[in-house]
Each structure stands twice: as C-alpha cells, then as structure tokens.
Design an enzyme around this catalytic site. Structure first.
Site, PDB file in Angstrom:
ATOM      1  N   SER A   1      -1.066  -0.954  -4.711  1.00 16.46           N
ATOM      2  CA  SER A   1      -1.803   0.251  -5.062  1.00 16.46           C
ATOM      3  C   SER A   1      -1.377   1.379  -4.136  1.00 16.46           C
ATOM      4  CB  SER A   1      -3.311   0.020  -4.921  1.00 16.46           C
ATOM      5  OG  SER A   1      -4.040   1.213  -5.158  1.00 16.46           O
TER       6      SER A   1
ATOM      7  N   GLU B   1       0.827  -1.201   0.000  1.00 16.24           N
ATOM      8  CA  GLU B   1       0.000   0.000   0.000  1.00 16.24           C
ATOM      9  C   GLU B   1       0.869   1.261   0.000  1.00 16.24           C
ATOM     10  OE1 GLU B   1      -3.752  -1.432   2.722  1.00 16.24           O
ATOM     11  OE2 GLU B   1      -1.989  -0.648   3.755  1.00 16.24           O
ATOM     12  N   CYS B   2       0.631   2.143  -0.942  1.00 12.30           N
ATOM     13  CA  CYS B   2       1.245   3.467  -0.983  1.00 12.30           C
ATOM     14  C   CYS B   2       2.775   3.385  -0.878  1.00 12.30           C
ATOM     15  CB  CYS B   2       0.643   4.365   0.090  1.00 12.30           C
ATOM     16  SG  CYS B   2       0.883   6.135  -0.257  1.00 12.30           S
ATOM     17  N   GLY B   3       3.361   3.710   0.269  1.00  7.91           N
ATOM     18  CA  GLY B   3       4.804   3.590   0.416  1.00  7.91           C
ATOM     19  C   GLY B   3       5.284   2.178   0.167  1.00  7.91           C
TER      20      GLY B   3
END
Length: 456
Positions: free
Chosen positions: A423, A332-334
């Site tokens: 994502s 997720e993200c990072g």
C-alpha cells in the site's frame, strides 16, 4: 541541573526536565533549522538533548538526530496515542537535560495539532516566525496566536530572517513586554537546510555539510535568550504493558539504503521488543537477500535510484523467489512502487521493478497525496499516514482501503497477494502490535470481496 529522580504523585511517578516546543504560524518558517541549531548548541555544552518531532515525518528526524546525537521519535496524538506520547516523554525526562519538540505545519493546524500536543503535556511554546517583510505586524500575529487558546503557554518569539537590529527593535517595541523576544536571527542562507522534492534531503547524503551548518547555527543563535535552559516540565509516567513475544524466532529482512529509508525507530524497536531479529540489507547494493523469514520494504526514494534498482537482477530474482514461497512481505509507499512491474521516474524514464504485484507506478511532479489514515487490514486496524507524489495504475482489486481520519471517502488501496501486503500507507506499528506481528508471520488470506469492508 534538574534532578532526574522520579517523584511520587498519587499513582503516577513524575520526572522533571526542561522542555521547549518550537512551533510556527505556518510551514517554512525555519523550525527545523532553529531546532537543529539549538540541539547542537546544548549538546556541545555537554548536555543530553532529546528531540521529538510532531507528526509523521521521516526526513526532519534524521537531521535532528545528527544535530542532537540522540534518537529522535515521532509523536502524534492520533497516530501514536496520548499514552504512547506520555510514556516517551517520561522516559526522555528521566535521562535528559533538555527536551525539544519540533511542531508540524502551523501551530493550530490539523486535528490533533501541535498546540494540542503541547497543551496535553504542558510544554511551553517558542513561536518561530519568518519576519521578512513585516515589522510591527509580527507582534500582532504572535500575540494573536498566543491569545487564541487559554490552555497553551507561549513563552516567547523567535524572529527568523530578521534584517537588522532596527528591524528587531521595531518588533520588540510592538510586543511591548507582552511576549519576550527570545531571539532575532539574521538572514543567512548558509545556515538553512537543503531541500528536495518531498522535503529535506536525507541526512546521510549531506552529513558533512550538515555539520558545517550546525556549527554556523550555533553562532547564529549567538547566545541569545533562546539558548537559556527553559523551565522544567513535569512529565508523568504511563504504564504500558510490554508487548508479547509474538515474533520470537522470526528474522525480518529490512530494506535500508538511499532508496528505502523511511523507517520509524518506534517500529523497529517494537519488532525487537516482540522478539524479532532484524537483518538489514540494500536492494541497491547487495546481490542477494539475507536468510530471513519475512521482508519489509519501507518508503523512500526508489524513483531517484530506479535505474540501479532495475539493474540489480540477482536481487530482483531473489525477491520473486521469496514471494513465490508465499513468505510475508510488507511494502509501504516507495516499497510498494518497487514491488510493481514498472516505475517511471521524474525524467519520464520507465524501469522494470520486482513485478510481484501487477501494475505500474509513475511520479507526478508536485501533485501528491498526504494525510492521516487508518489501515483497515484483515488483521486489525493499524494507524498510518500517506505522503506521496506518485500514482499507480493497472493494479489488482484491493482487499481494503485506508480510512481517512476526518473524511468519508476511501483512503489508499491496500493489496494482498500470497504473502505480500502492499500500500501507499506508512504504518505506525505500536498502534496495533498484534496485527503487525501477524503481518510478518502469517498474513490472513482474503478475497477481493473484502475490499468493500475496508472502504466503509
């Protein structure tokens, strides 16, 4: 002290607990600083204080947890749902002497807003306003907000950045008894909390400094009316079925260190409730992965630690081998940036990353993306949010996109290769436990043609 014994009320039990919602006309008014100081004030009197944070926030809760000495849970009527929020309040009311809720953005901003959460659970709002550069106008703003909706109770005003006692008196006179002035707080940069490019710094980085500021904050409040226990609020019970043990026998490795720390406690609690064993590890400091069945790379600040992450070659090799076995990985993200081939940091220096997903990530200063979205996964819809100041490029075709809360344009791309799901979206696991369990056991194999379905 209010009795914690639940009372019968038709089909629902009720637990009573003093509660206060701290909200403001805009961001940057000092809500977190005041909430933390108030939590520490009551904690040091021997009271058990539970703090909740409105909206999808990772950094403020770390600070509020240190201030209160109790877990801090994020609440949002869209992301988590009213039933979840009601259940959390009821549990807290049974065990606590005080409940504090810190709002997000402006009190009426967003759908749902802080005011919506306060109104749903009948929690009175203390309005925090930075009064620098205003006097009588503060009263006009405060009273205007208080009269905007008749289903929200405003119990008083906290005048932050108040220059002098004369300044405070002008505000109080203008209020003319129509709203109590709960506190006037002098300008004191020593009390304010430190900041970073995506918000506040992480609490563990400045723990001793925060302790100093909490103690200053207690004196800053000065035993004013805001320090009095608010009136008890009735919190009703909410029947929520215990999750199925869908992760029994599954060990999930969770990356947790200075680079990866944006982890909802609600998410880890759900994983354990579903039977998972959690094994935390550090991509920064550990040489090898633990013996696990699945991996979760949450968000954080990999761009601030890119050189060290890139230099941990044995960890990178372990993750690549894990992915080659098609074992489940959620990024997720990072964590998504970490799984790409390269990452360019804020100094425009590029470092190699894990490389289990084609593409490159790069920071982009103050420009960013944020907002609520639903992750339209093949396993089902999971509520989520996005908040990032980076971009990705040269990635493969997504299998789906996030669905924005109130906009028809496709949201964040969702990628899946082998067992990897990646994502920019931060998922709120309790919104769909069954789908999340499948992500960590056997993600559905899809083709790129499904991307159009997720974009609808």
């Amino acid at each position: 002290m209010t009795s914690k014994t639940p009372h019968s009320d038709q089909a629902n039990a009720i637990a009573y607990c003093p509660a206060l919602f701290l909200a403001a006309p805009a961001s940057g008014q000092g809500k977190t600083t005041i909430t933390a100081a108030l939590a520490r004030y009551h904690r040091d009197l021997g009271r058990k204080v539970r703090v909740f944070k409105m909206g999808p926030d990772y950094l403020d809760p770390q600070i509020l947890e240190q201030a209160s000495g109790q877990p801090v849970t994020q609440l949002d009527l869209w992301m988590a749902g009213a039933e979840y929020c009601r259940h959390q309040f009821y549990l807290a009311a049974q065990q606590s002497d005080l409940i504090l809720v810190e709002g997000a953005m402006g009190v009426f901003d967003g759908e749902p807003s802080s005011a919506d959460l306060a109104a749903t659970f009948n929690i009175p709002i203390a309005l925090v306003i930075d009064v620098k550069g205003m006097a009588q106008t503060v009263a006009a703003v405060a009273l205007g907000l208080a009269s905007f909706r008749d289903d929200v109770e405003f119990c008083g005003l906290i005048a932050n950045n108040c220059g002098t006692q004369r300044h405070a008196q002008l505000i109080d006179d203008a209020l003319a008894g129509r709203m109590p002035l709960l506190a006037n707080l002098a300008r004191d940069p020593e009390v304010s909390l430190p900041e970073r490019h995506l918000g506040l710094v992480q609490a563990h980085e400045v723990r001793e400094e925060l302790e100093h500021r909490f103690n200053l904050g207690k004196a800053w409040l000065g035993g004013q009316a805001i320090c009095d226990l608010p009136k008890p609020v009735a919190f009703t019970s909410q029947d929520i079925a215990a999750p199925q043990k869908l992760l029994q026998g599954t060990t999930i490795g969770i990356a947790r260190d200075a680079a990866f720390s944006f982890i909802y406690s609600a998410n880890t609690c759900l994983l354990e409730a579903m039977g998972a064993k959690l094994s935390y590890f550090s991509p920064l400091n550990d040489q090898h992965l633990p013996d696990v069945d699945a991996l979760w790379f949450a968000g954080g600040y990999p761009e601030l630690h890119a050189k060290k992450l890139a230099g941990n070659s044995s960890m990178l090799k372990d993750i690549r081998r894990f992915n080659a076995l098609q074992k489940p990985i959620l990024a997720e993200c990072g964590g998504f940036l970490y799984c790409l081939e390269k990452l360019t940091d804020l100094d425009d220096t590029t470092y190699p990353m894990v490389g289990i997903l084609a593409g490159q990530g790069a920071m982009r200063g103050k420009r960013g993306c944020q907002g609520m979205q639903a992750a339209m996964l093949p396993e089902g819809e999971v509520r989520a949010h996005a908040h990032h100041r980076s971009r990705s490029q040269n990635t493969p075709a997504p299998i789906a996109h996030g669905q924005r809360q109130r906009h028809p344009a496709p949201g964040e791309a969702i990628y899946r290769q082998q067992g990897l799901t990646a994502s920019y979206l931060h998922l709120f696991f309790p919104s769909n436990p069954q789908a999340v369990a499948q992500l960590f056991t056997k993600p559905l194999q899809t083709t790129h043609s499904s991307a159009a379905i997720g974009s609808i």
